[in-house]
Design an enzyme around this catalytic site. Sequence first.
Site, PDB file in Angstrom:
ATOM      1  N   HIS A  11      -4.043   6.431   3.366  1.00 20.94           N
ATOM      2  CA  HIS A  11      -4.208   5.297   2.844  1.00 20.94           C
ATOM      3  C   HIS A  11      -5.259   4.843   3.274  1.00 20.94           C
ATOM      4  O   HIS A  11      -5.932   4.820   4.294  1.00 20.94           O
ATOM      5  CB  HIS A  11      -3.129   4.302   3.456  1.00 20.94           C
ATOM      6  CG  HIS A  11      -3.386   3.052   2.724  1.00 20.94           C
ATOM      7  ND1 HIS A  11      -3.822   2.596   1.319  1.00 20.94           N
ATOM      8  CD2 HIS A  11      -3.472   1.627   3.225  1.00 20.94           C
ATOM      9  CE1 HIS A  11      -4.167   1.270   1.316  1.00 20.94           C
ATOM     10  NE2 HIS A  11      -3.850   0.786   2.469  1.00 20.94           N
ATOM     11  N   CYS A  48       0.741  -1.224  -0.146  1.00 21.34           N
ATOM     12  CA  CYS A  48      -0.213   0.038   0.185  1.00 21.34           C
ATOM     13  C   CYS A  48       0.818   1.389   0.224  1.00 21.34           C
ATOM     14  O   CYS A  48       0.367   2.348  -0.288  1.00 21.34           O
ATOM     15  CB  CYS A  48      -0.914  -0.089   1.163  1.00 21.34           C
ATOM     16  SG  CYS A  48      -1.857  -1.531   1.245  1.00 21.34           S
ATOM     17  N   ASN A  84      -9.983  -1.217   0.127  1.00 18.60           N
ATOM     18  CA  ASN A  84      -8.699  -1.098   0.058  1.00 18.60           C
ATOM     19  C   ASN A  84      -8.055  -1.419  -1.171  1.00 18.60           C
ATOM     20  O   ASN A  84      -7.871  -2.411  -1.471  1.00 18.60           O
ATOM     21  CB  ASN A  84      -7.680  -1.729   1.132  1.00 18.60           C
ATOM     22  CG  ASN A  84      -6.381  -1.814   1.372  1.00 18.60           C
ATOM     23  OD1 ASN A  84      -5.873  -0.977   0.678  1.00 18.60           O
ATOM     24  ND2 ASN A  84      -5.982  -2.448   2.439  1.00 18.60           N
TER      25      ASN A  84
HETATM   26  N1  ACO Z   1     -17.753 -10.816   9.165  1.00 17.41           N
HETATM   27  C1  ACO Z   1     -18.232 -11.155  10.387  1.00 17.41           C
HETATM   28  N2  ACO Z   1     -17.168 -11.310  11.235  1.00 17.41           N
HETATM   29  C2  ACO Z   1     -15.972 -11.290  11.134  1.00 17.41           C
HETATM   30  C3  ACO Z   1     -15.515 -11.091   9.703  1.00 17.41           C
HETATM   31  C4  ACO Z   1     -16.558 -10.716   8.858  1.00 17.41           C
HETATM   32  N3  ACO Z   1     -16.150 -10.407   7.611  1.00 17.41           N
HETATM   33  N4  ACO Z   1     -14.177 -10.998   9.916  1.00 17.41           N
HETATM   34  C5  ACO Z   1     -13.696 -11.590  10.999  1.00 17.41           C
HETATM   35  N5  ACO Z   1     -14.921 -11.647  11.699  1.00 17.41           N
HETATM   36  C6  ACO Z   1     -14.931 -12.141  13.270  1.00 17.41           C
HETATM   37  C7  ACO Z   1     -13.704 -12.867  13.799  1.00 17.41           C
HETATM   38  O1  ACO Z   1     -13.915 -14.222  13.416  1.00 17.41           O
HETATM   39  C8  ACO Z   1     -13.730 -12.555  15.257  1.00 17.41           C
HETATM   40  O2  ACO Z   1     -14.591 -13.445  15.675  1.00 17.41           O
HETATM   41  P1  ACO Z   1     -14.365 -14.253  17.122  1.00 17.41           P
HETATM   42  O3  ACO Z   1     -14.284 -12.882  18.119  1.00 17.41           O
HETATM   43  O4  ACO Z   1     -15.425 -15.089  17.539  1.00 17.41           O
HETATM   44  O5  ACO Z   1     -13.089 -14.480  17.072  1.00 17.41           O
HETATM   45  C9  ACO Z   1     -14.294 -11.166  15.280  1.00 17.41           C
HETATM   46  O6  ACO Z   1     -14.975 -10.871  14.032  1.00 17.41           O
HETATM   47  C10 ACO Z   1     -13.369 -10.014  15.621  1.00 17.41           C
HETATM   48  O7  ACO Z   1     -12.149 -10.313  14.607  1.00 17.41           O
HETATM   49  P2  ACO Z   1     -10.865  -9.143  14.495  1.00 17.41           P
HETATM   50  O8  ACO Z   1     -10.099  -9.783  13.610  1.00 17.41           O
HETATM   51  O9  ACO Z   1     -10.532  -9.124  15.992  1.00 17.41           O
HETATM   52  O10 ACO Z   1     -11.735  -8.047  13.953  1.00 17.41           O
HETATM   53  P3  ACO Z   1     -11.176  -6.478  14.009  1.00 17.41           P
HETATM   54  O11 ACO Z   1     -11.865  -5.325  14.682  1.00 17.41           O
HETATM   55  O12 ACO Z   1      -9.674  -6.291  14.395  1.00 17.41           O
HETATM   56  O13 ACO Z   1     -11.373  -6.042  12.493  1.00 17.41           O
HETATM   57  C11 ACO Z   1     -10.305  -5.890  10.340  1.00 17.41           C
HETATM   58  C12 ACO Z   1     -10.903  -6.928  11.215  1.00 17.41           C
HETATM   59  C13 ACO Z   1     -11.301  -5.018   9.981  1.00 17.41           C
HETATM   60  C14 ACO Z   1      -9.393  -6.835   9.323  1.00 17.41           C
HETATM   61  C15 ACO Z   1      -9.229  -4.915  11.140  1.00 17.41           C
HETATM   62  O14 ACO Z   1      -8.442  -5.764  11.944  1.00 17.41           O
HETATM   63  C16 ACO Z   1      -8.351  -4.115  10.371  1.00 17.41           C
HETATM   64  O15 ACO Z   1      -8.694  -3.484   9.128  1.00 17.41           O
HETATM   65  N6  ACO Z   1      -6.874  -4.469  10.055  1.00 17.41           N
HETATM   66  C17 ACO Z   1      -6.032  -3.889   9.256  1.00 17.41           C
HETATM   67  C18 ACO Z   1      -6.031  -4.166   7.900  1.00 17.41           C
HETATM   68  C19 ACO Z   1      -5.029  -3.098   7.054  1.00 17.41           C
HETATM   69  O16 ACO Z   1      -5.052  -2.003   7.427  1.00 17.41           O
HETATM   70  N7  ACO Z   1      -4.378  -3.625   6.090  1.00 17.41           N
HETATM   71  C20 ACO Z   1      -3.514  -2.474   5.606  1.00 17.41           C
HETATM   72  C21 ACO Z   1      -2.452  -2.678   4.799  1.00 17.41           C
HETATM   73  S1  ACO Z   1      -3.105  -3.594   3.476  1.00 17.41           S
HETATM   74  C22 ACO Z   1      -1.784  -3.749   2.451  1.00 17.41           C
HETATM   75  O17 ACO Z   1      -0.654  -3.262   2.857  1.00 17.41           O
HETATM   76  C23 ACO Z   1      -1.911  -4.560   1.081  1.00 17.41           C
END
Ligand code: ACO
Length: 334
Positions: free
Chosen positions: A256, A115, A286
Amino acid sequence: MAQYAAMRSIGAYVPKKVLSNSDLEKMVDTTDEWIIKRTGIKERHIAAKHESTSDMGAKAASLAIERSGIAKEDIDLVLCATVTPDYFNMPSTACIISKKLDITNVQAFDISAACSGFVYLLSIAKAFIESGMKKNILIIGAEKFSSIVDYTDRATCILFGDGAGAAIISATSDKKESIVDIHASADGTYADFLVTPAPGSVNPANQKMLDEKLNFVQMKGNETFKLAVKTLTQDVIEILESNNLQASDIPHFVPHQANYRIIKAVGDSLGMTKEQVVLTVDKYGNTSAASIPMAINDIYESGRLKEGDLMLLDTFGGGLTWASALLPFAGKTK
Ligand code: ACO
């Protein structure tokens, strides 16, 4: 006479097909409500089967060239940032885009910084121009992220979209038009936060790659989230401080577009207003290296971006890599 680097134009391409949250509800165990609450994403665009990263990059580049008023023949370097190249080994996507645009016999190469790719390219273009080696550089961030996403993995498939953005960076003797500053860095300690394990020299393409889905992106979402907020905020503080600027001096903060919660946390801790922060994550998701130029193109096309307006770019991605840039928009605007 000293030669500086200025951003003369911006262009973008967004593929037609829309993949909405309700479409994803039918594919994986997720809900529109969960996706909006956790990411701010409502929909993302997905390239057609026949549409490659270079197809999208060439369309964005065409627009950037046209808007710059610079003749194609005067472009002396073509750079593409992508982690979803047309071919994983060779030729580079920059070479293919050059051919599609009929810009041949000039240096062309790709970089891989996920990114952060577009801001990394800005730093390379700046160095090439300030050293006097080049005069007009076409930089492109293009991704067909859908080609490395596992649409059965709800943790990643909701986040990413496809698209491309491009800009012309040209030499100028007018310091007021020039890129003010760029900070770019990386830390491979966190290499496993975002990774496509195959194909590559570690895991060459084979049946195991397909059986274990090693060709798809894997992400430590939560860890990445925390580090993104910290790094993006620190980046802005440092680049503003070293240029004696305040957050309030920046009309367009272009972060980003990974997750609305990350953008909001960074914007709030810097005291940025809603009007300052550019947001496109709701409609594009993204798009990795294309995210920043697609966001700049959005404010260009809506008429929000005016000639000479200062932009602060701030990005973060796989590697891990991160970068920020301060620059005025030195092209004609609407
Ligand atoms: N729908 C429903 N539930 C989901 C989903 C979904 N799509 N995805 C995950 N969950 C669940 C998980 O299984 C978990 O369940 P559990 O509590 O029973 O185990 C719960 O939701 C919480 O999961 P987390 O991963 O802790 O959720 P979080 O609030 O962290 O959100 C997310 C996840 C959106 C991926 C977030 O962590 C994020 O945006 N991370 C950063 C990603 C990023 O910025 N990448 C940048 C670089 S990209 C690049 O360089 C190409």
